[in-house]
Design an enzyme around this catalytic site. Structure first.
Site, PDB file in Angstrom:
ATOM      1  N   LYS A 145      23.562  35.858  43.075  1.00  0.00           N
ATOM      2  CA  LYS A 145      23.489  37.123  42.353  1.00  0.00           C
ATOM      3  C   LYS A 145      22.199  37.881  42.625  1.00  0.00           C
ATOM      4  O   LYS A 145      22.190  39.116  42.674  1.00  0.00           O
ATOM      5  CB  LYS A 145      23.672  36.873  40.855  1.00  0.00           C
ATOM      6  CG  LYS A 145      25.104  36.494  40.496  1.00  0.00           C
ATOM      7  CD  LYS A 145      25.272  36.303  39.009  1.00  0.00           C
ATOM      8  CE  LYS A 145      26.740  36.145  38.634  1.00  0.00           C
ATOM      9  NZ  LYS A 145      27.400  35.039  39.296  1.00  0.00           N
ATOM     10  N   LYS A 187      22.348  33.942  33.464  1.00  0.00           N
ATOM     11  CA  LYS A 187      23.503  33.756  34.337  1.00  0.00           C
ATOM     12  C   LYS A 187      23.142  32.884  35.526  1.00  0.00           C
ATOM     13  O   LYS A 187      22.068  33.028  36.117  1.00  0.00           O
ATOM     14  CB  LYS A 187      24.010  35.117  34.853  1.00  0.00           C
ATOM     15  CG  LYS A 187      24.496  36.042  33.773  1.00  0.00           C
ATOM     16  CD  LYS A 187      24.742  37.452  34.286  1.00  0.00           C
ATOM     17  CE  LYS A 187      25.900  37.543  35.217  1.00  0.00           C
ATOM     18  NZ  LYS A 187      26.206  38.951  35.574  1.00  0.00           N
ATOM     19  N   GLY A 193      33.578  33.350  36.461  1.00  0.00           N
ATOM     20  CA  GLY A 193      34.531  32.890  35.458  1.00  0.00           C
ATOM     21  C   GLY A 193      33.892  32.529  34.128  1.00  0.00           C
ATOM     22  O   GLY A 193      34.453  31.751  33.357  1.00  0.00           O
ATOM     23  N   GLY A 194      32.705  33.088  33.844  1.00  0.00           N
ATOM     24  CA  GLY A 194      32.044  32.791  32.582  1.00  0.00           C
ATOM     25  C   GLY A 194      31.277  31.483  32.579  1.00  0.00           C
ATOM     26  O   GLY A 194      30.620  31.147  31.590  1.00  0.00           O
ATOM     27  N   HIS A 237      33.951  45.985  30.594  1.00  0.00           N
ATOM     28  CA  HIS A 237      33.966  45.241  31.858  1.00  0.00           C
ATOM     29  C   HIS A 237      35.036  45.892  32.724  1.00  0.00           C
ATOM     30  O   HIS A 237      36.236  45.705  32.496  1.00  0.00           O
ATOM     31  CB  HIS A 237      34.287  43.768  31.590  1.00  0.00           C
ATOM     32  CG  HIS A 237      34.304  42.911  32.811  1.00  0.00           C
ATOM     33  ND1 HIS A 237      33.794  41.630  32.839  1.00  0.00           N
ATOM     34  CD2 HIS A 237      34.760  43.126  34.061  1.00  0.00           C
ATOM     35  CE1 HIS A 237      33.951  41.103  34.040  1.00  0.00           C
ATOM     36  NE2 HIS A 237      34.547  42.007  34.803  1.00  0.00           N
ATOM     37  N   HIS A 264      33.293  34.714  27.296  1.00  0.00           N
ATOM     38  CA  HIS A 264      33.001  35.425  28.547  1.00  0.00           C
ATOM     39  C   HIS A 264      34.138  35.310  29.548  1.00  0.00           C
ATOM     40  O   HIS A 264      33.942  35.534  30.740  1.00  0.00           O
ATOM     41  CB  HIS A 264      31.696  34.920  29.185  1.00  0.00           C
ATOM     42  CG  HIS A 264      30.529  34.934  28.252  1.00  0.00           C
ATOM     43  ND1 HIS A 264      30.066  36.073  27.655  1.00  0.00           N
ATOM     44  CD2 HIS A 264      29.742  33.916  27.796  1.00  0.00           C
ATOM     45  CE1 HIS A 264      29.030  35.774  26.879  1.00  0.00           C
ATOM     46  NE2 HIS A 264      28.823  34.475  26.948  1.00  0.00           N
ATOM     47  N   GLU A 304      32.657  44.040  40.362  1.00  0.00           N
ATOM     48  CA  GLU A 304      32.665  44.111  38.909  1.00  0.00           C
ATOM     49  C   GLU A 304      31.486  44.926  38.402  1.00  0.00           C
ATOM     50  O   GLU A 304      30.345  44.772  38.862  1.00  0.00           O
ATOM     51  CB  GLU A 304      32.628  42.704  38.313  1.00  0.00           C
ATOM     52  CG  GLU A 304      33.778  41.834  38.813  1.00  0.00           C
ATOM     53  CD  GLU A 304      34.026  40.616  37.946  1.00  0.00           C
ATOM     54  OE1 GLU A 304      33.324  40.448  36.932  1.00  0.00           O
ATOM     55  OE2 GLU A 304      34.950  39.852  38.267  1.00  0.00           O
ATOM     56  N   ARG A 321      37.067  36.925  46.504  1.00  0.00           N
ATOM     57  CA  ARG A 321      38.352  36.222  46.514  1.00  0.00           C
ATOM     58  C   ARG A 321      39.375  37.089  45.807  1.00  0.00           C
ATOM     59  O   ARG A 321      39.058  38.150  45.278  1.00  0.00           O
ATOM     60  CB  ARG A 321      38.225  34.888  45.780  1.00  0.00           C
ATOM     61  CG  ARG A 321      37.657  35.059  44.367  1.00  0.00           C
ATOM     62  CD  ARG A 321      37.635  33.765  43.592  1.00  0.00           C
ATOM     63  NE  ARG A 321      36.834  33.835  42.380  1.00  0.00           N
ATOM     64  CZ  ARG A 321      37.224  34.342  41.232  1.00  0.00           C
ATOM     65  NH1 ARG A 321      38.423  34.889  41.130  1.00  0.00           N
ATOM     66  NH2 ARG A 321      36.439  34.330  40.179  1.00  0.00           N
TER      67      ARG A 321
END
Length: 703
Positions: A145, A187, A193-194, A237, A264, A304, A321
């Site tokens: 990230k 994070k 996927g949370g 989101h 999440h 996102e 993906r």
């Protein structure tokens, strides 16, 4: 001699397959066989498109999945290890071996597992196998990230500022969090996927949330490096589906709103985003395409964003993906994104240009999970004793990997299915969603279906006023205080039990060749005697006593809390389903009925009602969940970490253990103050649901 010929022939065939793959960049390769390195509904989803295209499919499966739906759907299936995903679906060497053995030209990773694993994508390339996904460089850049934020900023994509540095000490991260200002988002840099994501509302809870995020990230991604971001209050989101080919072309297939979440993780997604103007839609799409082109993206990807109340949006991450929620995009664009994946991976150009893509109507996807919304959405597992769904059609899709009689395994994600609907506009699509949710009936384990209906019917959701804090903000409306049990429903349940009993007795009578016996207990009729009986039903822990009088005209007088109801009806079997047609004080109704050994379920368009029958005293054992002086497992899982030792003094609420179950981390806390007497499970051991984990003695107050 025969063995030499077989080896030589196999080597020749594999060489031909590799040559075909090497020519893929020129568009001359045709994928004739694809291995799906996944399980469940996404494996079945890929197979459906593969069959449509005439591409043979190869499944891999763990010991827990040997009888699963995706195994039976595949043209070939190969066992790759035990239930634990680290030894099966995450075992890269075994999957590559199966691909080579079956001469599969390509591997589709689905989502999760190896779908965003750089090493696996590079291994496939080295072996001459097409990895149906982006280049490994794109996975690497977008998977970290901190790196992705820098690339996006350079590409002119708006980002949320935060800390993405190499210094990962607790002290450094605490100082950075204070500079950013609470609340902050913690994070995992390789997260998704949370997983590995926590929110620290204050400095006092920062270290606890940081450690929890690190443990989960290490378990999920084998990496516990963290980044920090300013947490935007009540954001939306919003994500954009992008697609690139090997010739530098990229398009966006518009946005999806995935704001309504728990833990999440998304539970209802829709496309297009409600209230988003054409201008904002265009800017979102163009920003997403810039993001894709910045990393030379090939294949399906999702960019996102978080969006504030003024529709300003900021890059959050890119999922390299296919997404779980891709069907809503397919529904509004009339595309098959898996087919696009296979064609682009084989070297073809994008099937459509940006000018040819448009939004048609509206679509919703509801994720149906084995979980208990009334217990903080605790994931569950168990058998699907009864499973019936809406009838799929052009406007309704059921994406699933299970059938009636299958079991939702404790080893994997608890998602049962995705219900996808389409309508001409948002209102029509939402009405369709609510209607179909009432037709989705499951018995055998807890699900979120009733909760999804309440969510879809909430006035604020109907108005499109969605954000990531929607469920906590509207908690009272989504989890109303439980009212008194409907006496009409109790009458219907009692009637269904009596009628089923009559059918079973008549069947027994026929089998025993005694059709004329007047003493069958189910009929309730006695010569010149008005028969009465008592029934007891339970709703959760509430016991309800029911008195039934059998009338000579075949009707029943049912008394509940002193009130008498005139009841009659019949059971009908239609297409493997049983329906109760009943009259309670003259009010007619029709419900589907499912009766198990200890429960009765009524499904109708008004809702779902479930009752259980008391277990006879001689069958009642000791319930571990009620063991005195014990902390118990909320579900079956593996003990990841133990915080205490025998003799420790603890206070109510102190963390005792961390359990990993259904791919989630659960902290077991002390139910009361006391002294640890015994630790019943060590790190790495598995505990069953309701098993006592830690036994402790209450501290005796001094005089």
């Amino acid at each position: 001699m025969l063995m030499r010929w077989l080896r030589r022939n196999l080597k020749k065939q594999w060489s031909c397959a590799r040559t075909c793959i090497r020519n893929a960049a020129t568009g001359s390769c045709r994928i004739e066989k694809v291995l799906i390195a996944n399980r469940g509904e996404i494996a079945c989803r890929v197979m459906r498109t593969a069959k449509k295209m005439g591409v043979r499919s190869v499944a891999v499966y763990s010991e827990a999945d040997k009888n699963s739906m995706h195994v039976s759907m595949a043209d070939e299936a190969y066992h790759i290890g035990p239930a634990a995903s680290q030894q099966s679906y995450l075992n890269m060497e075994k999957i590559i071996q199966v691909a080579k053995l079956t001469e599969a030209q390509a591997i589709h990773p689905g989502y999760g597992f190896l779908s965003e694993n750089t090493e696996f994508a590079e291994w496939c390339k080295k072996e001459g196998i097409i990895f149906i996904g982006p280049p490994s460089t794109a996975i690497r850049d977008m998977g970290i990230k901190s790196t992705s934020k820098a690339i996006m900023s350079a590409a002119g994509v708006p980002i949320v500022e935060g800390y993405h540095g190499d210094n990962q000490s607790d002290q450094q991260l605490m100082e950075e969090a204070s500079q950013i200002g609470y609340p902050v988002m913690i994070k995992a840099v390789r997260g998704g996927g949370g997983k590995g994501m926590r929110i620290a509302q204050t400095k006092a809870e920062f270290l606890e949330q940081l450690e929890s995020a690190r443990r989960e990230a290490q378990k999920s991604f084998n990496d516990d490096i963290m980044l920090l971001e300013k947490f935007v209050e009540n954001p939306r989101h919003v994500e954009v589906q992008v697609f690139g080919d090997q010739y530098g072309n990229a398009v966006y297939l518009f946005e999806r709103d995935c704001s309504v979440q728990r833990r999440h993780q998304k539970i209802i997604e829709e496309a297009p985003g409600p209230g988003i103007s054409p201008e904002v839609r265009r800017r979102l799409g163009e920003a997403a395409v810039r993001a894709a082109k910045a990393v030379n993206y090939v294949g399906a990807g999702t960019v996102e964003f978080i969006m504030d109340s003024q529709h300003n949006f900021y890059f959050m991450e890119m999922n390299t993906r296919l997404q779980v929620e891709h069907p809503v995009t397919e529904m509004i664009t009339g595309t098959d994104l898996v087919e696009w994946q296979l064609r682009v991976a084989a070297g073809e150009k994008l099937p459509m240009s940006q000018e040819e893509l448009s939004v048609k109507g509206h679509s919703f996807e509801a994720r149906i999970y084995a979980e208990d919304p009334n217990n903080n959405f605790m994931p569950g597992a168990g058998p699907l004793l009864h499973l019936s769904t809406p009838v799929p059609d052009a406007f309704t899709r059921i994406e699933t990997g299970v059938r009636q009689g299958d079991e939702v395994s404790v080893h994997y994600d608890p998602m049962i299915a995705k219900l996808v609907v389409w309508g001409h506009d948002r209102t029509a699509a939402l009405n369709k969603l609510k209607y179909c949710l009432r037709q989705y009936n499951i018995v055998g384990l807890n699900t979120n279906i009733s909760f999804l209906f309440k969510l879809a019917a909430h006035p604020e959701f109907e108005a499109g006023n969605v954000h990531t804090n929607f469920i906590p903000q509207h908690y009272d409306g989504l989890f109303p205080a439980k009212g008194a049990t409907s006496k009409t429903a109790l009458c219907q349940a009692a009637l269904a039990l009596i009628l089923q009993e009559r059918i079973q007795t008549n069947t027994f009578r026929a089998l025993s060749h005694d059709p004329f016996s007047p003493f069958a207990r189910s009929s309730g009729r006695r010569l010149n005697i008005l028969h009465r009986r008592s029934l007891t039903l339970l709703e959760e822990q509430n016991k309800m006593n029911i008195e039934v009088a059998y009338n000579n005209d075949g009707t029943y007088s049912i008394q509940i809390d002193g009130q008498v109801f005139h009841v009659f009806g019949k059971l009908n079997t239609e297409e493997d389903a049983t329906y109760l047609e009943s009259s309670v004080n003259g009010i007619l109704s029709r419900s589907k009925v499912v009766i198990t050994d200890n429960s009765i379920h009524l499904f109708s368009m008004e809702g779902t009602v479930e009752f259980s029958r008391p277990v006879p005293k001689y069958l009642v054992g000791i319930d571990a969940s009620g063991a005195e002086g014990a902390a118990v497992a909320p579900m079956t899982g593996t003990i990841e970490k133990v915080f205490v030792k025998e003799g420790d003094h603890v206070q109510a609420g102190d963390p005792l253990m961390v359990m990993i179950a259904m791919k989630m981390e659960h902290t077991i806390k002390a139910p009361k103050a006391g002294i640890i007497e015994k630790i019943l499970y060590n790190e790495g051991s598995q505990a069953n649901r309701h098993a006592p984990l830690v036994k402790f003695m209450e501290e005796v107050a001094s005089e």
